[in-house]
Write a protein that holds these residues in place. Structure first.
Motif, PDB file in Angstrom:
ATOM      1  N   UNK A 115       0.793  -1.276  -0.084  1.00 16.10           N
ATOM      2  CA  UNK A 115       0.015  -0.057   0.133  1.00 16.10           C
ATOM      3  C   UNK A 115       0.898   1.298  -0.276  1.00 16.10           C
ATOM      4  N   UNK A 116       2.108   0.927  -0.283  1.00 17.58           N
ATOM      5  CA  UNK A 116       3.018   2.250  -0.083  1.00 17.58           C
ATOM      6  C   UNK A 116       3.069   2.972   1.173  1.00 17.58           C
ATOM      7  N   UNK A 117       2.899   2.311   2.293  1.00 17.89           N
ATOM      8  CA  UNK A 117       3.209   2.905   3.388  1.00 17.89           C
ATOM      9  C   UNK A 117       4.552   2.817   3.951  1.00 17.89           C
ATOM     10  N   UNK A 118       4.631   4.054   4.816  1.00 20.22           N
ATOM     11  CA  UNK A 118       5.904   4.055   5.531  1.00 20.22           C
ATOM     12  C   UNK A 118       6.424   2.967   6.324  1.00 20.22           C
ATOM     13  N   UNK A 119       5.359   2.425   7.162  1.00 21.94           N
ATOM     14  CA  UNK A 119       5.793   1.064   8.101  1.00 21.94           C
ATOM     15  C   UNK A 119       6.277  -0.018   7.071  1.00 21.94           C
ATOM     16  N   UNK A 120       5.602  -0.305   5.901  1.00 28.46           N
ATOM     17  CA  UNK A 120       5.838  -1.085   4.997  1.00 28.46           C
ATOM     18  C   UNK A 120       7.266  -1.146   4.516  1.00 28.46           C
ATOM     19  N   UNK A 121       7.812   0.072   4.198  1.00 27.00           N
ATOM     20  CA  UNK A 121       9.066   0.258   3.549  1.00 27.00           C
ATOM     21  C   UNK A 121      10.110   0.051   4.473  1.00 27.00           C
ATOM     22  N   UNK A 122       9.694   0.390   5.813  1.00 23.13           N
ATOM     23  CA  UNK A 122      10.997   0.384   7.026  1.00 23.13           C
ATOM     24  C   UNK A 122      10.951  -1.022   7.287  1.00 23.13           C
ATOM     25  N   UNK A 123      10.004  -1.831   7.390  1.00 23.99           N
ATOM     26  CA  UNK A 123      10.001  -3.287   7.782  1.00 23.99           C
ATOM     27  C   UNK A 123      10.763  -3.990   6.841  1.00 23.99           C
ATOM     28  N   UNK A 124      10.461  -3.865   5.504  1.00 26.37           N
ATOM     29  CA  UNK A 124      10.834  -4.740   4.131  1.00 26.37           C
ATOM     30  C   UNK A 124      12.542  -4.423   4.214  1.00 26.37           C
ATOM     31  N   UNK A 125      12.932  -2.941   4.461  1.00 25.53           N
ATOM     32  CA  UNK A 125      13.979  -2.381   4.365  1.00 25.53           C
ATOM     33  C   UNK A 125      15.035  -3.266   5.400  1.00 25.53           C
ATOM     34  N   UNK A 126      14.367  -3.155   6.790  1.00 26.34           N
ATOM     35  CA  UNK A 126      15.020  -3.651   7.852  1.00 26.34           C
ATOM     36  C   UNK A 126      15.225  -5.294   7.536  1.00 26.34           C
ATOM     37  N   UNK A 127      14.309  -5.905   7.358  1.00 24.33           N
ATOM     38  CA  UNK A 127      14.708  -7.443   6.692  1.00 24.33           C
ATOM     39  C   UNK A 127      15.729  -7.610   5.635  1.00 24.33           C
ATOM     40  N   UNK A 128      15.683  -6.539   4.533  1.00 27.61           N
ATOM     41  CA  UNK A 128      16.867  -6.657   3.866  1.00 27.61           C
ATOM     42  C   UNK A 128      18.241  -6.217   4.100  1.00 27.61           C
ATOM     43  N   UNK A 129      18.341  -5.376   5.333  1.00 26.93           N
ATOM     44  CA  UNK A 129      19.326  -5.037   6.002  1.00 26.93           C
ATOM     45  C   UNK A 129      19.901  -6.357   6.665  1.00 26.93           C
ATOM     46  N   UNK A 130      19.343  -7.394   6.568  1.00 23.82           N
ATOM     47  CA  UNK A 130      19.915  -8.587   7.306  1.00 23.82           C
ATOM     48  C   UNK A 130      20.762  -9.371   6.419  1.00 23.82           C
ATOM     49  N   UNK A 131      20.852  -8.957   5.317  1.00 25.28           N
ATOM     50  CA  UNK A 131      21.939  -9.660   4.204  1.00 25.28           C
ATOM     51  C   UNK A 131      23.378  -9.002   4.388  1.00 25.28           C
ATOM     52  N   UNK A 184      20.134  -3.614  -3.824  1.00 27.72           N
ATOM     53  CA  UNK A 184      19.373  -2.313  -4.392  1.00 27.72           C
ATOM     54  C   UNK A 184      18.056  -2.578  -4.601  1.00 27.72           C
ATOM     55  N   UNK A 185      17.358  -1.824  -4.531  1.00 28.09           N
ATOM     56  CA  UNK A 185      15.695  -1.868  -4.708  1.00 28.09           C
ATOM     57  C   UNK A 185      15.125  -1.005  -5.772  1.00 28.09           C
ATOM     58  N   UNK A 186      14.330  -1.799  -6.653  1.00 25.12           N
ATOM     59  CA  UNK A 186      13.601  -1.142  -7.874  1.00 25.12           C
ATOM     60  C   UNK A 186      12.402  -0.570  -7.190  1.00 25.12           C
ATOM     61  N   UNK A 187      11.641   0.430  -8.105  1.00 25.55           N
ATOM     62  CA  UNK A 187      10.231   1.010  -7.450  1.00 25.55           C
ATOM     63  C   UNK A 187       9.220   0.156  -8.227  1.00 25.55           C
ATOM     64  N   UNK A 188       8.318  -0.499  -7.583  1.00 21.09           N
ATOM     65  CA  UNK A 188       7.158  -1.349  -7.998  1.00 21.09           C
ATOM     66  C   UNK A 188       6.065  -0.249  -8.457  1.00 21.09           C
ATOM     67  N   UNK A 189       4.864  -0.823  -8.698  1.00 21.98           N
ATOM     68  CA  UNK A 189       3.790  -0.303  -8.979  1.00 21.98           C
ATOM     69  C   UNK A 189       2.924   0.129  -7.579  1.00 21.98           C
ATOM     70  N   UNK A 190       3.088  -1.029  -6.853  1.00 23.59           N
ATOM     71  CA  UNK A 190       2.442  -0.936  -5.467  1.00 23.59           C
ATOM     72  C   UNK A 190       3.087   0.218  -4.637  1.00 23.59           C
ATOM     73  N   UNK A 191       4.487   0.343  -4.974  1.00 22.90           N
ATOM     74  CA  UNK A 191       5.265   1.198  -4.096  1.00 22.90           C
ATOM     75  C   UNK A 191       5.012   2.817  -4.453  1.00 22.90           C
TER      76      UNK A 191
END
Length: 266
Positions: free
Chosen positions: A93-109, A114-121
């Motif tokens: 849904x393009x929510x800040x909380x969604x971006x932050x949670x997904x970012x924090x998961x990916x930061x575990x790599x 890098x991330x590309x922009x999607x239509x839902x974003x």
């Protein structure tokens, strides 16, 4: 009266401690920002002068948090991945909380990503948040002798007069090739002739990409399933990465002799 005072006090405490979002589309970002530019510097440094690279692709993790964590774990268990590309739709849904949670998961790599922009974003204030957390919608980087051109192809989410896809950006990449680059890969979220990118815009992008130096293949997400297709029947293969809920990721290896695509289930 006491009840009203108690309720007001509780609301203020929750707001001040950041336990609630006062608006679903707020843009008050917490945590790391400008991730793409930071990680691109790491990729270019770590892969400098390499003639063989290996990278993983994940996509459409929007509602599959646990599965994305599993993908991160799968990648971290390997010692042969140079970097990761997320092909878009980080959020639902393009929510800040969604971006932050997904970012924090990916930061575990343990490798850069890098991330590309999607239509839902692009929903709500998503574009603004994406730009602040990750960076520009169109960008490029070099890994060894391969140039990666990453494009915003979510044309349906932008006005007709906005440059989506940005043909001028592709043209600039074709005319100003960095020293040492002899191959190109294009990454995008929505593929040509999809609901997001159709008609003349799709055809113009495909034609312009043909001018990129020794284009190997294109990769994308959006369709939520694995697919490899010669969309224009001219030999250029578009690889689609399935959604994270499918518990599948792609690993590409590019060498002097060509490339391989491996499907990994986790």
């Amino acid at each position: 009266m006491k009840s009203a005072i108690y309720s007001l006090t509780l609301a203020l405490i929750l707001l001040l401690c950041g336990c609630v979002e006062y608006h679903p589309y707020d843009t008050h970002i917490h945590g790391q920002r400008h991730i793409n530019s930071t990680n691109i510097a790491r990729i270019e440094q770590q892969c400098a002068e390499r003639r063989e690279i290996r990278f993983a692709v994940v996509s459409d993790s929007q509602r599959w948090y646990d599965e994305l964590e599993d993908a991160v774990g799968e990648i971290c268990e390997r010692d042969d991945i140079d970097f990761v590309i997320h092909a878009g739709d980080i959020t639902d849904w393009g929510l800040r909380s969604e971006f932050e949670m997904q970012r924090d998961i990916l930061n575990g790599l343990d490798v850069p990503y890098v991330c590309l922009l999607g239509n839902h974003d692009c929903l709500g204030t998503g574009r603004e948040i994406f730009r602040e957390i990750f960076g520009e919608f169109d960008f490029a980087f070099t890994a060894g002798n391969v140039r990666f051109v990453c494009l915003n192809t979510n044309a349906l989410e932008f006005k007709e007069n906005e440059a989506v896809p940005n043909i001028d950006f592709v043209r600039a990449e074709a005319t100003a090739v960095p020293s040492g680059v002899d191959k190109t890969v294009v990454a995008m979220h929505a593929y040509p002739r999809s609901d997001q990118l159709s008609g003349d815009k799709a055809d113009a992008l495909h034609a312009e990409m043909g001018t990129l130096k020794n284009l190997q293949f294109c990769l994308h997400g959006h369709g939520h399933r694995y697919r490899e297709e010669d969309i224009y029947h001219d030999g250029l293969i578009y690889y689609e990465c399935s959604n994270a809920g499918s518990e599948e990721l792609l690993i590409f290896t590019i060498t002097e002799d060509g490339y391989e695509c491996e499907r990994v289930f986790y």
